[in-house]
Scaffold this motif. Structure first.
Motif, PDB file in Angstrom:
ATOM      1  N   CYS A  49     -22.295 -11.459  10.484  1.00 57.35           N
ATOM      2  CA  CYS A  49     -20.993 -12.344  10.358  1.00 57.35           C
ATOM      3  C   CYS A  49     -21.626 -13.706  10.760  1.00 57.35           C
ATOM      4  CB  CYS A  49     -20.105 -11.892  11.228  1.00 57.35           C
ATOM      5  SG  CYS A  49     -18.610 -12.886  11.324  1.00 57.35           S
TER       6      CYS A  49
ATOM      7  N   ILE B 203     -21.219 -16.610   7.852  1.00 56.22           N
ATOM      8  CA  ILE B 203     -20.324 -17.973   8.023  1.00 56.22           C
ATOM      9  C   ILE B 203     -21.158 -19.202   8.642  1.00 56.22           C
ATOM     10  CG2 ILE B 203     -18.415 -16.181   8.537  1.00 56.22           C
ATOM     11  CD1 ILE B 203     -18.896 -17.050  11.531  1.00 56.22           C
ATOM     12  N   SER B 204     -22.293 -19.129   8.933  1.00 51.02           N
ATOM     13  CA  SER B 204     -23.055 -20.413   9.380  1.00 51.02           C
ATOM     14  C   SER B 204     -23.932 -21.077   8.243  1.00 51.02           C
ATOM     15  CB  SER B 204     -23.713 -19.965  10.772  1.00 51.02           C
ATOM     16  OG  SER B 204     -22.970 -19.380  11.475  1.00 51.02           O
TER      17      SER B 204
ATOM     18  N   SER C 201     -17.655 -29.106  12.604  1.00 52.71           N
ATOM     19  CA  SER C 201     -17.495 -28.113  11.792  1.00 52.71           C
ATOM     20  C   SER C 201     -16.185 -27.869  11.322  1.00 52.71           C
ATOM     21  CB  SER C 201     -17.751 -26.496  12.693  1.00 52.71           C
ATOM     22  OG  SER C 201     -17.632 -25.501  12.067  1.00 52.71           O
TER      23      SER C 201
ATOM     24  N   THR D 247     -14.525 -26.291   8.808  1.00 51.56           N
ATOM     25  CA  THR D 247     -14.387 -25.246   7.867  1.00 51.56           C
ATOM     26  C   THR D 247     -12.754 -24.823   8.473  1.00 51.56           C
ATOM     27  OG1 THR D 247     -16.424 -25.105   7.873  1.00 51.56           O
ATOM     28  CG2 THR D 247     -15.098 -23.243   6.743  1.00 51.56           C
TER      29      THR D 247
ATOM     30  N   PRO E 121     -10.377 -21.764   9.360  1.00 52.09           N
ATOM     31  CA  PRO E 121     -10.591 -20.145   9.502  1.00 52.09           C
ATOM     32  C   PRO E 121     -10.164 -19.477   8.255  1.00 52.09           C
ATOM     33  CG  PRO E 121      -9.179 -21.217  11.394  1.00 52.09           C
ATOM     34  CD  PRO E 121      -9.423 -22.402  10.377  1.00 52.09           C
TER      35      PRO E 121
ATOM     36  N   ILE F  99     -13.203 -18.690   6.027  1.00 48.20           N
ATOM     37  CA  ILE F  99     -14.482 -18.105   6.549  1.00 48.20           C
ATOM     38  C   ILE F  99     -14.472 -16.628   6.357  1.00 48.20           C
ATOM     39  CG2 ILE F  99     -15.724 -17.553   8.715  1.00 48.20           C
ATOM     40  CD1 ILE F  99     -15.005 -20.313   9.839  1.00 48.20           C
TER      41      ILE F  99
ATOM     42  N   ASP G 153     -14.881 -12.641   6.300  1.00 45.77           N
ATOM     43  CA  ASP G 153     -14.604 -11.719   7.369  1.00 45.77           C
ATOM     44  C   ASP G 153     -15.438 -10.427   7.108  1.00 45.77           C
ATOM     45  OD1 ASP G 153     -13.713  -9.844   9.433  1.00 45.77           O
ATOM     46  OD2 ASP G 153     -11.511  -9.991   8.557  1.00 45.77           O
TER      47      ASP G 153
ATOM     48  N   ARG H 124     -13.793 -16.415  14.252  1.00 41.29           N
ATOM     49  CA  ARG H 124     -14.966 -16.801  13.303  1.00 41.29           C
ATOM     50  C   ARG H 124     -15.280 -18.335  13.382  1.00 41.29           C
ATOM     51  NH1 ARG H 124     -12.413 -12.850  10.473  1.00 41.29           N
ATOM     52  NH2 ARG H 124     -11.679 -14.218   9.007  1.00 41.29           N
ATOM     53  N   PRO H 125     -14.149 -19.126  13.415  1.00 38.70           N
ATOM     54  CA  PRO H 125     -14.852 -20.620  13.356  1.00 38.70           C
ATOM     55  C   PRO H 125     -15.693 -20.954  14.585  1.00 38.70           C
ATOM     56  CG  PRO H 125     -12.604 -20.367  12.741  1.00 38.70           C
ATOM     57  CD  PRO H 125     -12.815 -19.173  13.323  1.00 38.70           C
TER      58      PRO H 125
ATOM     59  N   LYS I  31     -19.266 -19.760  14.213  1.00 37.92           N
ATOM     60  CA  LYS I  31     -19.915 -20.605  13.222  1.00 37.92           C
ATOM     61  C   LYS I  31     -20.320 -21.869  14.214  1.00 37.92           C
ATOM     62  CE  LYS I  31     -18.794 -23.872   9.476  1.00 37.92           C
ATOM     63  NZ  LYS I  31     -20.323 -23.799   8.863  1.00 37.92           N
TER      64      LYS I  31
END
Lengths: 275, 275, 275, 275
Positions: free
Chosen positions: A167, A171-172, B13, B15, B17, B20, B22, C216-217, C220
């Motif tokens: 993950c 995402i990075s 950052s 972006t 959510p 992104i 999953d 998730r953000p 990242k």
């Protein structure tokens, strides 16, 4: 391991062993069987010889227990140590571990029993680019369950590896968190098992395997290999399960993975049981 | 436990959510279910309230896992922590522990799961002669197994006691070796359980119970009491089993005793299982 | 922490305390002073209140010792526990910890002594992008050395962080190995110290700080931040030393860092002492 | 310890070592020396040969560190492992440990450094009445501090013994609480030291020494001997100090004793330092 005079001089305690009462052997009236009784946290040196490897000296921590029937007050704890003492100087193989289990039942006059022994084990590994060699340490446990006439042997090996988070990579923009993980395989050993093969089979399922000694070209290699092979903790246990399913020497098993997360102060953990 | 600004400034950052990916939710094609996946070695403060005792703050170490079906790539680890976070400030009882298990299954959309939490617990005790009071610490573990529609709760308590060897007493002109022992009771809690009663029931089966603070008259008392009540490790587990058999709140159980022998560098150990 | 009847019934031991000999207070003829004597591995609940944070319940493990002069046979161990018992319900601050040290010297009639207490501590943190909050656990030790008339207080905090290897990043086409690290700062607290400030100052020197809960953000963000801030174990201790040099509340210190390497089965370790 | 093919096949990473940048060797501009930097928690098999005993295989855990001058960015971690690797198959004596320290300084180009290695060690003992023999395990640590031209070697041994409380014996009608204790001697080894003599000298100061294997007449003996030799934790450290003062091979030392009290859930502890 030379013997040493204990320096206590001749004892004033002249009672003959025969005259000393044996409390453990007296009759118990509570009518309660004890599934396991014995000794724990006993350290003894061992010479262990596993399939595909030379005999290796190590130091094991033992737990040895037997079943005690309802009518017997106590077991004879010293007989467990006597058994360890007599094993000194003999290589311990899966076959001799089975013999040790049978010997224990006989000495303790018990219908069933169990021996667990945990020890550090070493395998010499070759760094992937430079070719330099170094030892990696693994924790191995032999766990034998004996009943009159049969023994079941389980072997546990803790294999430290690298895991890299799929993950985080996905995402990075760059980088991916990775960490040391422990893959623990606990396998029923129906026949003798090549320990080097078992360990390398597990290591190949990780994002990357570990080495004691890495030169810079090796460090580049393992960094890139881990990034090329991202694995969740779920992927680790599933991919190791697939490999274990293919090993004919392995019967039932459980496989666990614990990632010592580099972005949290706790672990991610997964377990598959095939019993 | 004030919140604290993390001091990282506005993130570059940007972006959202939603954008992104999953990865955990993607489909897995290995067709292997995972019996347990989640988090381990998570420490959180808790306010625990057990039957017969006031609510008590402590610090628990959690392991929380759920079943993952074959077709799902990964679980959502952050939801376990979110659950712990929302429990802050609420007293944890057996009833609220059951609710927590049900909540976990719902959040993780899982058919089954398990929460284990281990914590130090304290009971104030009165010294037997002087009457001075002090705290004794016990290690308690709550272990809840949940399936859709039902939960099974097990409680483990480690009770440190004194054991005095009947054989040593019988065969010696004077004295008897004794030592600290751990009696570990792991009981299925069919109904709520008075923890003070459980612990004192166990302590009364030992050669003597322990205290944090003893004056000289107390020390005389516990020394003589232990000598008057010699117990093998086998006696400890049998006598505790008899007591557990009489407690209506206790379903199945295992009871273990480990004597950290004062005459050896290893332990004597016994276990009874009633399942 | 209710008191509990010990259930031993009236004691047959009717000796009055006055009549019981006090062996510890007898004269010793070996002419050897003991620098430290007391109790160890005592667990007690505490309510700790550090500068900049609300009072927080936790469970501490104590070691408490005093100097024993050559002519005295033994110390009075029960007085240490009595002191812990009387502290119950009072918030523990740096000031009250100093008072506790002075109280201990008085009770034990000792010219010098030391109290060490180690406990888990929690700070609520905000995830860098999503803003969700969760607790992070740190291990804190207070270590007080007292002589008649003065006390010296040291505080140790273990701060878990992420470290990302600069060499691995530099030499690899992509990725970089990273891992959980422990930064341990042991500081002499000349005045009271804002623990939140100390911890965040340390965390900001790492490749990235840790969080209990990340969306998730956030994942990242922390992945990229660690990759942008590679640090050797040497960099960690040097950069933390620079920060500690600037904190006026900190006197002497040692700072250690241990990286639980993701590419090896051992740690990289560094220490700077400024005494 | 056979070498094993790592099974990764030929690497695609064909960069030559020469072309890979050496980040550790670059110049550091923070002007901060690092007192200790190196590796920790490295396990390696050893063959240890101490004075008066045969060579014995064991498994040691190493910490190896060197001083890093302000102007150097990082040390070369792999050189520590290379040194361990080259020691394989050679017996480790106090003399060869000194040589290892000098070798480390040279390889790391360092003015000072330290090696600590901790390992389980075994001595065969004879039970006092029955004469049966068994192994006792001790934890030994070698700790070498090296500067250009000189090394200082410290040896620590943890000796488990029985302690019996003089107060409990004196005030009670019968019996006396006793328990396992650890006596830890940390001695500067000015010349080589007979480890068997050091251990037995310490054991003779206890209420009684421990054995792996005791028959009933032995159990009677050790029970009565402990009752005849009551010792406080203060007596243990004082009596061991007196013995260490007489050993010409021992320079400075600290001696600690920890009694794992059978009547409390905590330890009594004492320490004497002679520096």
């Amino acid at each position: 391991m030379n013997s040493r005079d204990v320096g206590m001089g001749p004892t004033s305690s002249s009672t003959s062993p025969q005259a000393i009462p044996d409390v453990q052997s007296s009759v118990d009236n509570r009518h309660i069987a004890i599934q396991s009784v014995g000794i724990r946290s006993v350290k003894y040196p061992v010479l262990i010889e596993l399939k595909g490897q030379k005999p290796m000296p190590s130091v094991a921590e033992f737990e040895m227990t037997v079943y005690l029937p309802p009518e017997q007050k106590g077991t004879h704890m010293s007989r467990f140590i006597a058994l360890l003492e007599e094993m000194q100087g003999h290589a311990l193989t899966i076959a001799s571990f089975r013999a040790m289990l049978r010997d224990m039942l006989e000495r303790l006059d018990a219908p069933s029993g169990r021996v667990q022994m945990k020890l550090p084990y070493f395998i010499s590994k070759i760094a992937p680019v430079s070719g330099v060699s170094s030892l990696m340490d693994y924790e191995i446990t032999l766990d034998g369950h004996a009943k009159k006439g049969s023994e079941e042997i389980w072997m546990t090996v803790v294999v430290p590896v690298t895991s890299l988070c799929p993950c985080s990579k996905k995402i990075s923009e760059y980088g991916a968190h990775n960490q040391r993980s422990h893959v623990t395989a606990n396998v029923r050993v129906d026949n003798d098992l090549d320990i080097g093969l078992l360990i390398s089979s597990i290591e190949q399922q990780a994002s990357c395997e570990l080495f004691g000694l890495l030169k810079r070209p090796d460090e580049k290699y393992v960094t890139e290999r881990a990034y090329d092979n991202p694995k969740f903790v779920e992927d680790l246990v599933r991919d190791v399960a697939i490999v274990l399913n293919k090993l004919p020497e392995v019967g039932a098993y459980t496989v666990e993975a614990e990632n010592f997360e580099s972005i949290h102060n706790h672990s991610a953990y997964a377990k598959i049981e095939k019993l």
